[in-house]
Design a protein around this motif. Structure first.
Motif, mmCIF file in Angstrom:
data_model
loop_
_atom_site.group_PDB
_atom_site.id
_atom_site.type_symbol
_atom_site.label_atom_id
_atom_site.label_comp_id
_atom_site.label_asym_id
_atom_site.label_seq_id
_atom_site.Cartn_x
_atom_site.Cartn_y
_atom_site.Cartn_z
ATOM 1 N N PHE A 107 0.853 -1.195 0.000
ATOM 2 C CA PHE A 107 0.000 0.000 0.000
ATOM 3 C C PHE A 107 0.889 1.246 0.000
ATOM 4 C CE2 PHE A 107 -3.127 2.699 2.625
ATOM 5 C CZ PHE A 107 -3.878 3.029 1.499
ATOM 6 N N GLY A 108 0.551 2.220 -0.860
ATOM 7 C CA GLY A 108 1.372 3.415 -0.984
ATOM 8 C C GLY A 108 1.215 4.368 0.199
ATOM 9 N N ASP A 109 1.917 5.483 0.106
ATOM 10 C CA ASP A 109 1.910 6.477 1.181
ATOM 11 C C ASP A 109 0.763 7.480 0.950
ATOM 12 O OD1 ASP A 109 2.707 7.850 3.423
ATOM 13 O OD2 ASP A 109 4.525 8.701 2.541
ATOM 14 N N ASN A 110 0.436 8.232 1.970
ATOM 15 C CA ASN A 110 -0.471 9.385 1.868
ATOM 16 C C ASN A 110 -1.757 9.100 1.094
ATOM 17 O OD1 ASN A 110 0.832 11.210 3.449
ATOM 18 N ND2 ASN A 110 1.820 12.295 1.790
ATOM 19 N N ASN A 111 -2.511 8.092 1.563
ATOM 20 C CA ASN A 111 -3.770 7.772 0.879
ATOM 21 C C ASN A 111 -4.692 8.978 0.868
ATOM 22 O OD1 ASN A 111 -3.546 6.295 3.702
ATOM 23 N ND2 ASN A 111 -5.642 7.061 3.536
ATOM 24 N N LEU A 556 -16.092 13.354 13.500
ATOM 25 C CA LEU A 556 -14.810 12.663 13.723
ATOM 26 C C LEU A 556 -13.709 13.698 13.895
ATOM 27 C CD1 LEU A 556 -13.401 9.725 11.567
ATOM 28 C CD2 LEU A 556 -12.064 11.812 11.774
ATOM 29 N N VAL A 557 -12.770 13.379 14.785
ATOM 30 C CA VAL A 557 -11.541 14.173 14.879
ATOM 31 C C VAL A 557 -10.380 13.229 14.596
ATOM 32 C CG1 VAL A 557 -10.063 15.582 16.363
ATOM 33 C CG2 VAL A 557 -12.556 15.754 16.562
ATOM 34 N N GLY A 558 -9.478 13.647 13.731
ATOM 35 C CA GLY A 558 -8.332 12.805 13.363
ATOM 36 C C GLY A 558 -7.192 12.942 14.351
ATOM 37 N N PRO A 559 -6.167 12.108 14.192
ATOM 38 C CA PRO A 559 -4.997 12.209 15.070
ATOM 39 C C PRO A 559 -4.156 13.444 14.742
ATOM 40 C CG PRO A 559 -4.628 10.556 13.379
ATOM 41 C CD PRO A 559 -6.041 11.032 13.208
ATOM 42 N N ARG A 560 -3.102 13.650 15.513
ATOM 43 C CA ARG A 560 -2.310 14.882 15.386
ATOM 44 C C ARG A 560 -1.678 15.037 13.996
ATOM 45 N NH1 ARG A 560 0.698 13.700 20.909
ATOM 46 N NH2 ARG A 560 -1.087 14.101 22.271
ATOM 47 N N PRO A 583 -0.519 11.650 9.214
ATOM 48 C CA PRO A 583 -0.446 11.938 10.651
ATOM 49 C C PRO A 583 1.009 12.267 10.996
ATOM 50 C CG PRO A 583 -0.625 9.569 10.254
ATOM 51 C CD PRO A 583 -0.840 10.245 8.922
ATOM 52 N N GLY A 584 1.199 13.198 11.923
ATOM 53 C CA GLY A 584 2.564 13.509 12.355
ATOM 54 C C GLY A 584 3.434 14.111 11.276
ATOM 55 N N GLU A 585 2.850 14.908 10.392
ATOM 56 C CA GLU A 585 3.689 15.459 9.313
ATOM 57 C C GLU A 585 4.761 16.400 9.856
ATOM 58 O OE1 GLU A 585 1.524 17.863 6.522
ATOM 59 O OE2 GLU A 585 0.671 19.153 8.074
ATOM 60 N N ARG A 586 4.594 16.841 11.098
ATOM 61 C CA ARG A 586 5.636 17.672 11.722
ATOM 62 C C ARG A 586 6.312 16.944 12.879
ATOM 63 N NH1 ARG A 586 2.490 23.491 11.479
ATOM 64 N NH2 ARG A 586 2.340 23.517 9.213
ATOM 65 N N GLY A 587 6.117 15.637 12.922
ATOM 66 C CA GLY A 587 6.879 14.830 13.883
ATOM 67 C C GLY A 587 6.214 14.604 15.219
ATOM 68 N N HIS A 588 4.880 14.804 15.320
ATOM 69 C CA HIS A 588 4.259 14.681 16.641
ATOM 70 C C HIS A 588 3.101 13.695 16.666
ATOM 71 C CE1 HIS A 588 6.117 18.750 16.523
ATOM 72 N NE2 HIS A 588 6.597 18.311 17.671
ATOM 73 N N PRO A 599 4.577 7.352 12.485
ATOM 74 C CA PRO A 599 3.218 7.587 11.976
ATOM 75 C C PRO A 599 3.078 7.063 10.551
ATOM 76 C CG PRO A 599 4.506 9.617 11.899
ATOM 77 C CD PRO A 599 5.367 8.592 12.576
ATOM 78 N N ARG A 600 1.894 6.523 10.241
ATOM 79 C CA ARG A 600 1.652 5.979 8.895
ATOM 80 C C ARG A 600 0.236 6.356 8.441
ATOM 81 N NH1 ARG A 600 2.749 -0.179 10.036
ATOM 82 N NH2 ARG A 600 2.449 -0.481 7.791
ATOM 83 N N SER A 601 0.165 6.941 7.256
ATOM 84 C CA SER A 601 -1.139 7.205 6.668
ATOM 85 C C SER A 601 -1.917 5.899 6.600
ATOM 86 C CB SER A 601 -0.980 7.776 5.261
ATOM 87 O OG SER A 601 -0.378 9.050 5.306
#
Ligand code: FEO
Ligand code: CA
Ligand code: CA
Length: 615
Positions: A107-111, A556-560, A583-588, A599-601
């Motif tokens: 499965f690819g990244d950033n679905n 719904l609220v998504g993760p950080r 998720p965690g595009e800035r490392g959190h 973190p994994r999409s």
């Protein structure tokens, strides 16, 4: 186009217009050709929620590193970046973050956008993999960026499209490994270019002197589907993958309009795969920026890029049927001050015929909005634009739109067609340049009717309806369904429209889709700082609207640090699949694994605990 600068400050006028149009839309609910695009499921009455509107407890905004859904609902992960589609693929390795080989089988990244298809007893998800989270994917490198050809090949294999069978076992959906329908389409997959741009001097390259067999697809953002059950994948920010080895290379005006730059954006593709070096292969960029059609039920089929639908930063593709059964596709170009488009096929759709060539020829239009809530689709031809050919129009489409005076919009994201009437909705996600700067083509971004706020930091949702309820009609009426805003910190226009309140604040509406009940799901990709203008908005989220009453509720609220994007439903409508991107595009974030996981999409499945349908 009239330009009423006063509109921005005349809040009551906007509200009056919103309310008046809402009454108009409620009054006309006829089913017509649009029904051909969607076949409602058949379910027992006791499976339908007691109220088919917004029958759940709203979720408060939060900053949690998980997915939050209303009481009475449950979610689980279906697939995450790097999960293998075949049993001979490697399980995802958190230390190496995979290899080019493992990524081609996974499965690819950033679905992003996705659609669900069925084939006999099989259920398939076709899912876009938009781009690569460089610091996460290359977290095994000190530079946190691709350093080798192998690294670049891994990135090229991580984008494109994933087609995967999924199955439900003991209430849990998961990938069906080794399904004969599993397929990865990447930046290297051969495709066919159709329409006016194919085989022209604009699209021929050294590697493809016939100009009709491009390799690969890039930055696949939103999605669409046709009534003949093919998947539409939309190439958005394709410019990010190109750079120049020659600092002196003279970038054309056409390249600059699409944001092509000489500098690399961190992908390094141009230095390992010379197709992406614009100094060496200047036409390669003209082979991206299209709608790609894929038959997910035929794994050996050649994907098609349809130039007749124009070349721009395609967000998604909303397909409806005109009264005379031609195919109409509404499309947005997601860049500040770019345009909205419509395609009408030359051929007629017939459910029992071969429809595979319908998107290869037709007419392309761009939208001009007037302040009086009326609008017009203007056809883009060599004659109307003065351009040399239809191929020029279909490759340099932004330029064509500028020539005819199209209305600059606040970044058109997803477009969604109401399943029970002819209203079309579109997210205009935000535009800090509104009223301040022109678009890249020099067109003014005046503060006017359809884009009523200067420095539009919150975004809004616009809707239009064709005259005589016929999508082939070039005249339409429009209004604003919702102005996002923040009543916690603002009054006036930046507090939002009356359907925005303390319990449902959001910014930057992006993903948009109707369910079978006619409810509108809104997904956000915005500022998650939770501070200042964005106080109490929390993480990115998904809301649902009753478009008749105008009510909007947070579901719904998504993760950080994620974006919520992509939504579709199982055929029994008891599962809703939702995309959690970067998720965690800035490392959190450690979503979805928790603890010290990277973190994994991911795609999640949501269902109601009472077993009733969810949309
Ligand atoms: Fe890929 Fe405009 O979002
Ligand atoms: Ca988007
Ligand atoms: Ca976006």
């Amino acid at each position: 186009m009239p330009n009423n600068q006063n509109t921005a400050t005349d809040f009551s006028l906007i509200l009056d217009n919103v309310l008046r149009r809402r009454q108009l839309l409620i009054g006309c609910g006829a089913l017509s050709g649009i029904g051909l695009t969607w076949t409602p499921g058949v379910w027992a009455m006791d499976e339908i929620p007691s109220e088919t509107t917004l029958d759940f407890e709203a979720v408060p905004a939060n900053l949690l590193d998980t997915v939050t859904v209303p009481p009475g609902h449950t979610w689980h992960v279906v697939a995450s970046w790097g999960d293998p589609l075949w049993s001979y693929g490697e399980c995802f390795n958190e230390e190496t973050r995979g290899s080019a080989h493992s990524q081609k089988l996974a499965f690819g990244d950033n679905n992003d956008g996705m659609e669900l298809f069925v084939s006999n007893t099989r259920t398939l998800l076709a899912v876009n993999n938009e781009y690569v989270n460089l610091p996460v994917m290359y977290g095994n490198r000190a530079s946190r960026a691709p350093e080798t050809s192998e690294d670049v090949m891994k990135g090229q294999a991580a984008i494109g499209i994933t087609i995967m069978e999924i199955s439900l076992f003991n209430g849990t959906w998961s990938i069906t490994k080794d399904s004969p329908l599993n397929r990865r389409i990447t930046a290297q997959t051969p495709m066919k270019l159709t329409g006016p741009a194919a085989g022209t001097k604009l699209t021929i390259t050294d590697l493809d002197p016939d100009g009709n067999l491009p390799l690969g697809t890039l930055n696949n953002c939103g999605s669409g589907r046709t009534p003949w059950n093919t998947y539409l994948s939309c190439e958005e920010n394709f410019n990010l993958f190109f750079a120049s080895s020659d600092r002196e290379h003279n970038l054309s005006e056409e390249c600059r309009r699409y944001g092509i730059r000489k500098n690399d954006r961190g992908y390094s593709w141009y230095s390992h795969d010379e197709r992406f070096d614009i100094a060496k292969h200047p036409n390669e960029v003209n082979r991206f920026g299209y709608i790609v059609e894929i038959d997910p039920l035929n794994p050996s089929s050649l994907p098609k890029k349809h130039s007749a639908l124009g070349r721009f930063k395609h967000e998604n593709a909303s397909v409806v049927v005109s009264k005379d059964n031609r195919i109409v596709v509404y499309m947005g170009d997601d860049e500040r001050g770019e345009f909205l488009y419509r395609f009408i096929s030359d051929s007629i759709f017939h459910p029992d015929a071969d429809n595979s060539k319908i998107l290869e020829s037709g007419s392309l239009y761009v939208a001009k909005f007037a302040d009086n809530e009326r609008g017009k689709w203007v056809e883009l031809t060599a004659e109307s634009t003065g351009m040399a050919s239809q191929a020029e129009v279909c490759v340099h489409t932004r330029k064509a739109g500028s020539i005819v005076g199209a209305t600059t919009m606040d970044r058109p994201e997803w477009i969604a067609a109401h399943p029970h009437d002819e209203a079309i909705y579109c997210c205009l996600t935000n535009n800090k340049n509104r009223g301040r700067k022109t678009n890249a083509g020099g067109d003014k971004t005046s503060v006017d009717g359809p884009n009523p706020r200067p420095n539009n930091i919150y975004g809004h949702i616009i809707r239009w309806r064709p005259d005589e309820d016929d999508h082939a009609n070039s005249d339409f009426s429009w209004d604003i369904f919702a102005l996002a805003g923040n009543p916690h910190v603002h009054s006036g226009l930046n507090a939002g429209s009356p359907n925005i309140n303390a319990t449902n604040v959001f910014n930057s509406p992006d993903g948009l889709a109707f369910d079978s009940l006619g409810r509108l799901w809104i997904q956000t990709d915005g500022n998650y700082s939770n501070e200042g203008d964005f106080f109490r908005m929390g993480n990115n989220q998904m809301l649902v609207a009753d478009t008749n009453a105008g009510e909007i509720k947070r579901f719904l609220v998504g993760p950080r640090e994620c974006e919520v994007t992509g939504v579709t439903w199982s055929t029994d409508r008891k599962t809703m699949f939702v995309g959690i991107q970067h998720p965690g595009e800035r490392g959190h974030s450690h979503f979805p694994g928790g603890k010290q996981s990277i973190p994994r999409s991911s795609i999640i499945a949501i269902s109601r605990d009472d077993g009733k349908i969810i949309g």
